[in-house]
Design a protein around this motif. Structure first.
Motif, PDB file in Angstrom:
ATOM      1  N   GLU A 125       0.739  -1.293   0.185  1.00 43.10           N
ATOM      2  CA  GLU A 125       0.124   0.312   0.375  1.00 43.10           C
ATOM      3  C   GLU A 125       1.480   1.434  -0.262  1.00 43.10           C
ATOM      4  O   GLU A 125       0.464   2.186  -0.945  1.00 43.10           O
ATOM      5  CB  GLU A 125      -0.805  -0.468   1.296  1.00 43.10           C
ATOM      6  CG  GLU A 125      -2.307  -0.897   1.081  1.00 43.10           C
ATOM      7  CD  GLU A 125      -2.942  -1.209   0.363  1.00 43.10           C
ATOM      8  OE1 GLU A 125      -3.086  -0.177  -0.530  1.00 43.10           O
ATOM      9  OE2 GLU A 125      -3.675  -1.773  -0.104  1.00 43.10           O
ATOM     10  N   GLU A 155      -4.782   4.908  -1.068  1.00 39.85           N
ATOM     11  CA  GLU A 155      -3.890   3.919  -0.599  1.00 39.85           C
ATOM     12  C   GLU A 155      -3.869   4.982   1.021  1.00 39.85           C
ATOM     13  O   GLU A 155      -3.252   4.077   1.249  1.00 39.85           O
ATOM     14  CB  GLU A 155      -2.695   4.201  -1.505  1.00 39.85           C
ATOM     15  CG  GLU A 155      -2.880   4.307  -2.701  1.00 39.85           C
ATOM     16  CD  GLU A 155      -3.669   2.309  -3.117  1.00 39.85           C
ATOM     17  OE1 GLU A 155      -4.038   2.593  -2.192  1.00 39.85           O
ATOM     18  OE2 GLU A 155      -3.702   1.971  -4.356  1.00 39.85           O
ATOM     19  N   HIS A 158      -5.834   2.997   3.300  1.00 39.99           N
ATOM     20  CA  HIS A 158      -5.591   1.647   3.177  1.00 39.99           C
ATOM     21  C   HIS A 158      -4.123   1.398   3.753  1.00 39.99           C
ATOM     22  O   HIS A 158      -4.798   0.676   4.889  1.00 39.99           O
ATOM     23  CB  HIS A 158      -5.309   1.513   1.723  1.00 39.99           C
ATOM     24  CG  HIS A 158      -6.584   1.057   1.031  1.00 39.99           C
ATOM     25  ND1 HIS A 158      -5.872   0.835  -0.349  1.00 39.99           N
ATOM     26  CD2 HIS A 158      -7.315   1.896   1.093  1.00 39.99           C
ATOM     27  CE1 HIS A 158      -7.262   1.622  -0.977  1.00 39.99           C
ATOM     28  NE2 HIS A 158      -8.095   1.259  -0.116  1.00 39.99           N
ATOM     29  N   GLU A 205      -1.819  -5.036  -8.431  1.00 35.67           N
ATOM     30  CA  GLU A 205      -2.722  -4.554  -7.363  1.00 35.67           C
ATOM     31  C   GLU A 205      -4.327  -5.221  -8.092  1.00 35.67           C
ATOM     32  O   GLU A 205      -4.939  -5.897  -7.223  1.00 35.67           O
ATOM     33  CB  GLU A 205      -3.958  -3.228  -7.743  1.00 35.67           C
ATOM     34  CG  GLU A 205      -2.175  -2.274  -7.296  1.00 35.67           C
ATOM     35  CD  GLU A 205      -3.319  -0.709  -6.990  1.00 35.67           C
ATOM     36  OE1 GLU A 205      -3.362   0.073  -7.723  1.00 35.67           O
ATOM     37  OE2 GLU A 205      -3.501  -0.356  -6.044  1.00 35.67           O
ATOM     38  N   GLU A 235      -9.505  -1.259  -4.132  1.00 41.00           N
ATOM     39  CA  GLU A 235      -8.928  -1.738  -5.094  1.00 41.00           C
ATOM     40  C   GLU A 235      -9.100  -2.586  -6.371  1.00 41.00           C
ATOM     41  O   GLU A 235      -8.761  -2.006  -7.907  1.00 41.00           O
ATOM     42  CB  GLU A 235      -7.926  -2.667  -4.554  1.00 41.00           C
ATOM     43  CG  GLU A 235      -7.705  -2.773  -3.411  1.00 41.00           C
ATOM     44  CD  GLU A 235      -6.354  -1.980  -3.533  1.00 41.00           C
ATOM     45  OE1 GLU A 235      -5.998  -1.707  -4.945  1.00 41.00           O
ATOM     46  OE2 GLU A 235      -5.489  -1.497  -2.467  1.00 41.00           O
ATOM     47  N   HIS A 238      -8.883   0.698  -8.814  1.00 39.48           N
ATOM     48  CA  HIS A 238      -7.494   1.386  -8.947  1.00 39.48           C
ATOM     49  C   HIS A 238      -6.759  -0.028 -10.282  1.00 39.48           C
ATOM     50  O   HIS A 238      -6.776  -0.034 -10.875  1.00 39.48           O
ATOM     51  CB  HIS A 238      -6.534   0.848  -7.688  1.00 39.48           C
ATOM     52  CG  HIS A 238      -6.784   1.698  -7.180  1.00 39.48           C
ATOM     53  ND1 HIS A 238      -6.803   1.027  -5.210  1.00 39.48           N
ATOM     54  CD2 HIS A 238      -7.807   2.791  -7.208  1.00 39.48           C
ATOM     55  CE1 HIS A 238      -7.036   2.445  -4.827  1.00 39.48           C
ATOM     56  NE2 HIS A 238      -8.274   2.956  -4.992  1.00 39.48           N
TER      57      HIS A 238
HETATM   58 FE   FE2 Z   1      -4.439   0.478  -1.411  1.00 40.16          FE
END
Ligand code: FE2
Ligand code: FE2
Length: 355
Positions: A125, A155, A158, A205, A235, A238
């Motif tokens: 992360e 992020e 996270h 990811e 995620e 992402h």
């Molecule tokens: Fe992440």
């Protein structure tokens, strides 16, 4: 094509592993905190939207924000005297059982392994945070900059969620594995937005979503499950950014450029796969009397090795690479022979490009 991390490779039957055994070298890799990265910065005066699908994803990102401190129930206990995760998915717990160790030891082993895996996700992360910060500079379209900026805050959240989960409830943040450190540095050092996006959003990811999905469905603790569920939602977005960005790149690439991206993606994942779980086994195995190379040899020799090994790859990363045309017949055989690709597997879905 040269293989990565060549100096730490050894042959285990038909499988070539990457195995770090020199403690001093591992310590040196972890102490390497400053990394020189080539950075290009692009201004743009076009503030309107040029890539509608990225603007939509940015809007979804704004709506999907959550607060790790208040949206997770931190009063939920995590009991280390119980199985926090299904022992069937813990390599350490499985080996302890095979060795005839009692249930308390198996529970402790599963707990340690979960802490280790979550710690590696946490370090990943941090890499994602830094890489997306780079993307806000190197991307040349405003839609890309906006999306990358929105991913930076995802992020950061996270990192907050995983570090609080580990520190408050599990107790130990394990250090980064040497193979992971080298590969993440390669992504951060990559000299183009294309390689950075392919490496982080599509490969790492995509892998992370596969691992998180497994941890969440096999978790026996509500807080662990809820934390991972929240992170996984972001995620998936992402990984979708990776597909949307790379789809345009691959469409416009020459055959030579596409082959280079394909080889690069393969070399990163091949090295990750070549480590198997040796970095974890070298760190935690001795505590349980486990010989890391023996266990790995046993695993790679299983008749269903390819099926088991391919699970995290086939979840998201391989379907997305295929969708992008970055796994082709030219490379199919290599992926298959390393157990990263199987023909069919239940639950294979990939992340839809519009999510
Ligand atoms: Fe992440
Ligand atoms: Fe991410």
């Amino acid at each position: 094509m040269d293989k990565l991390i060549q100096e730490h490779r050894k042959q285990l039957g038909n499988f070539e592993v990457i195995d770090f055994v020199d403690e001093k070298e591992i310590a040196r890799l972890r102490a390497q905190l400053d990394v020189k990265v080539p950075m290009e910065l692009h201004w743009t005066w076009n503030y309107g939207s040029e890539v509608a699908e990225l603007r939509n994803l940015y809007e979804k990102g704004k709506q999907g924000q959550w607060n790790a401190e208040v949206d997770l129930d931190w009063s939920t206990p995590v009991d280390r005297s119980e199985f926090v995760i299904n022992p069937a998915v813990s390599m350490l717990a499985q080996v302890c059982q095979l060795m005839g160790k009692d249930e308390a030891t198996q529970k402790a082993a599963a707990f340690d392994e979960l802490s280790y895996v979550l710690s590696q996700l946490l370090h990943g992360e941090q890499a994602a945070l830094q890489l997306c910060g780079q993307l806000t500079n190197v991307c040349d379209k405003m839609d890309e900059k906006w999306y990358a900026a929105s991913q930076v805050i995802d992020e950061a959240r996270h990192i907050e969620a995983f570090s609080k989960l580990i520190e408050r409830k599990l107790g130990t943040i394990y250090p980064i594995g040497p193979t992971l450190k080298i590969l993440l540095d390669i992504l951060l050092e990559a000299d183009t937005a294309q390689k950075k996006t392919l490496g982080m959003q599509t490969l790492f990811e995509g892998m992370a979503v596969g691992i998180m999905d497994m941890l969440r469905t096999e978790s026996r603790n509500k807080l662990v499950e809820e934390t991972i569920y929240r992170v996984e939602q972001d995620e998936a977005r992402h990984a979708a950014f990776g597909v949307l960005m790379m789809r345009r790149v691959v469409r416009e690439a020459t055959t030579e450029e596409r082959n280079e991206l394909e080889d690069w993606a393969y070399s990163i994942l091949e090295a990750l796969n070549a480590n198997q779980q040796l970095d974890m086994l070298n760190l935690l195995g001795p505590k349980y009397g486990i010989d890391p190379l023996n266990v790995t040899q046993m695993f790679v020799s299983l008749p269903n090795f390819a099926d088991l090994n391919s699970i995290p790859y086939m979840h998201t990363v391989v379907p997305n690479l295929r969708r992008l045309g970055l796994i082709t017949e030219r490379t199919d055989g290599r992926w298959r022979s390393h157990g990263m690709l199987v023909e069919s597997q239940p639950g294979v879905k990939g992340v839809p490009a519009t999510s």
